[in-house]
Write an enzyme that holds these catalytic residues in place. Structure first.
Site, short mmCIF file in Angstrom:
data_model
loop_
_atom_site.label_atom_id
_atom_site.label_comp_id
_atom_site.label_asym_id
_atom_site.label_seq_id
_atom_site.Cartn_x
_atom_site.Cartn_y
_atom_site.Cartn_z
N ASP A 1 20.14 9.30 27.79
CA ASP A 1 19.68 10.44 28.30
C ASP A 1 20.66 11.36 28.30
O ASP A 1 20.33 12.00 29.74
CB ASP A 1 18.50 10.56 28.28
CG ASP A 1 18.45 9.72 30.00
OD1 ASP A 1 19.83 9.32 30.89
OD2 ASP A 1 17.47 9.99 30.87
N GLU A 2 21.79 11.11 28.74
CA GLU A 2 22.94 11.29 29.29
C GLU A 2 24.72 12.14 28.71
O GLU A 2 24.55 10.64 28.43
CB GLU A 2 23.35 10.61 31.57
CG GLU A 2 23.46 9.89 30.85
CD GLU A 2 23.44 9.36 32.23
OE1 GLU A 2 23.99 10.06 33.74
OE2 GLU A 2 23.41 8.26 32.32
N ASP B 1 21.16 15.99 31.51
CA ASP B 1 20.43 14.81 31.54
C ASP B 1 19.01 14.43 31.05
O ASP B 1 19.21 15.81 32.19
CB ASP B 1 20.49 13.76 33.53
CG ASP B 1 20.01 13.05 33.26
OD1 ASP B 1 20.29 11.34 33.89
OD2 ASP B 1 18.57 12.59 33.15
P1 TTP Z 1 17.14 8.06 34.28
O1 TTP Z 1 17.87 9.41 33.17
O2 TTP Z 1 17.47 7.33 35.41
O3 TTP Z 1 15.76 8.92 34.45
P2 TTP Z 1 14.67 9.63 33.99
O4 TTP Z 1 15.54 10.42 32.74
O5 TTP Z 1 13.29 9.04 32.79
O6 TTP Z 1 14.37 10.58 35.09
P3 TTP Z 1 15.39 12.00 35.52
O7 TTP Z 1 16.54 11.44 34.52
O8 TTP Z 1 14.23 12.97 35.44
O9 TTP Z 1 15.15 10.97 36.87
O10 TTP Z 1 16.34 6.98 32.86
C1 TTP Z 1 17.05 7.57 31.45
C2 TTP Z 1 15.96 6.10 30.96
O11 TTP Z 1 17.03 4.85 31.05
C3 TTP Z 1 14.63 6.74 31.06
O12 TTP Z 1 13.36 7.46 30.81
C4 TTP Z 1 13.91 5.38 31.09
C5 TTP Z 1 15.34 4.19 31.08
N1 TTP Z 1 16.05 3.68 32.21
C6 TTP Z 1 15.25 2.11 32.68
O13 TTP Z 1 14.37 1.57 31.46
N2 TTP Z 1 15.27 1.94 33.58
C7 TTP Z 1 15.61 1.98 34.58
O14 TTP Z 1 15.89 1.67 35.85
C8 TTP Z 1 16.02 3.34 34.48
C9 TTP Z 1 16.97 3.92 35.68
C10 TTP Z 1 15.92 4.41 33.21
MG MG Z 2 17.39 11.38 32.65
#
Ligand code: TTP
Ligand code: MG
Length: 409
Positions: free
Chosen positions: A116-117, A21
């Site tokens: 992103d995962e 991730d």
């Molecule tokens: P995440 O992987 O949940 O968040 P992140 O990568 O920003 O942070 P981290 O993994 O370090 O905790 O989500 C990936 C992307 O998806 C995030 O950059 C933006 C988008 N996203 C949204 O637009 N709205 C949301 O509610 C979430 C959770 C994510």
């Molecule tokens: Mg993330």
């Protein structure tokens, strides 16, 4: 697309699953594209002053309490000196593609589950790549070298634990749940960090004086099911034992591309839900065009707070022509099956019955008005792939100007 054989792979061996991730994804891309933003509280999402929400923020902004899905007005109160930026989805999709491309080098059993995962089934790859920890370190280094991003990797014997492990190690993490220590690992977590535990369920558990994972594990399945309903009961019963529970379903039925998001907390706000559908629609459409497929079948999956799941489908007479059209159809389907009284725990959008682009062309007997739009979209994807031009962001994802702005104060 590549997930079909994921579950069949090495069925009888102890599995080694990586969950990867990207850290603070959208915000990290903004900091890479504009290095003067490094080390600063960067908040990506709606325009301050408006009614939208935070998509994500850098870890520097998280120190102020800002987080994903929070109203932007609240973020601004918490962090008035933050740098507020709009979402540049096409740029993030392009970076996402680079990362996913790298990950695919490490296992044929690769499954992208969101922008992103991804999961990698690394079972049996040891002779080729070395011990899991070393491969994970190599992957982290390579992604950093080639994109500037930091990622977190969780390693465990199933996908649910691997996902919890990557989150546990964040940011820039590498956390391994060793075989035999699954329950010990789960016990380190707070009850609320169990994936897919909605607010209502958490409240219900609190009413029963269950505030830790250990306490929850003491409840037998029939009792949990009686209190929470069958689906939620079974889900939690397995989750607290480190047994695989479904967080991301697989694209197995026919050829399809889909993406879904399980919310950390159940949601019922229309703007936030629409925004999620918009992002997922762009992501899926990008993958469709990139993989050179076409589809006439739009699917929307909704899972409510009580775990009831509905899958709605619409078949069109023409190939889906653009992310906007796809988004519009998803909204139409949403309106049919959802009203504000029911909180959602998951949204998924997909395109099914995929046909390779070439044979799709042969099937087209006549060109229609949608053709032109679709061609534009395909061309944009091609150009993006070649030159990575960030200026080709779809106008609908650009709510306001792109340059970093200090919010009105
Ligand atoms: P995440 O992987 O949940 O968040 P992140 O990568 O920003 O942070 P981290 O993994 O370090 O905790 O989500 C990936 C992307 O998806 C995030 O950059 C933006 C988008 N996203 C949204 O637009 N709205 C949301 O509610 C979430 C959770 C994510
Ligand atoms: Mg993330």
């Amino acid at each position: 697309m590549t997930s079909t054989y994921f579950s069949e792979y090495h069925q009888y061996m102890a599995r080694i699953i990586f969950h990867i991730d990207i850290d603070a994804f959208y915000a990290a891309v903004e900091q890479i594209d504009n290095p003067s933003l490094k080390g600063k509280p960067v908040i990506v999402g709606a325009k301050p002053g408006g009614r939208g929400v935070v998509s994500t923020c850098s870890y520097e902004a998280r120190k102020y309490g800002v987080k994903s899905a929070m109203p932007i007005s609240q973020a601004y109160r918490l962090c008035p000196n933050g740098i507020y930026l709009p979402v540049r989805m096409s740029r993030y999709l392009q970076v996402s593609k680079t990362v996913m491309h790298i990950l695919k080098d490490y296992s044929p059993a690769f499954q992208q589950v969101s922008v992103d995962e991804a999961f990698l089934d690394m079972t049996g790859t040891e002779r080729l790549f070395g011990p899991p920890k070393e491969v994970a370190q190599k992957i982290k280094k390579r992604i950093h070298r080639e994109t500037g991003l930091t990622i977190s990797i969780g390693i465990a014997s199933n996908r649910y634990l691997a996902k919890l492990a990557s989150e546990y190690g964040k940011p820039d993490g590498l956390f391994i749940v060793e075989k035999g220590s699954e329950v010990d690992f789960i016990d380190k977590l707070e009850l609320k960090s169990l994936w897919g535990l909605g607010k209502k369920t958490l409240e219900r558990l609190n009413e029963l004086n269950i505030t830790t994972i250990e306490q929850l594990r003491a409840y037998p399945l029939p009792l949990l099911s009686a209190v929470l309903g069958d689906a939620a009961g079974k889900y939690l019963y397995n989750a607290v034992r480190g047994i695989e529970v479904e967080i991301h379903e697989q694209e197995t039925k026919s050829r399809s591309i889909s993406s879904e998001r399980t919310f950390q907390k159940d949601r019922r706000d229309l703007p936030g839900i629409k925004r999620t559908i918009m992002e997922l629609s762009h992501e899926v459409m990008f993958r469709l065009l990139n993989d050179k497929y076409r589809s006439k079948t739009v699917t929307l999956k909704l899972r409510y707070a009580d775990f009831t799941t509905v899958n709605i489908q619409k078949s069109l007479k023409h190939w889906v022509s653009s992310a906007e059209e796809f988004y519009g159809i998803n909204l139409e389907l949403l309106r049919k099956k959802w009203n504000k009284s029911r909180a959602l725990r998951l949204i998924g959008v997909g395109l099914a019955n995929l046909v390779p682009r070439e044979s799709a062309e042969q099937q087209e007997l006549f060109t229609d008005a949608y053709d032109k739009k679709r061609k534009v979209e395909e061309t944009v994807t091609e150009i993006r792939k070649k030159i990575g031009n960030t200026k080709l962001t779809k106008a609908s994802l650009l709510k306001y100007r792109k340059k970093p702005t200090q919010p009105p104060g």
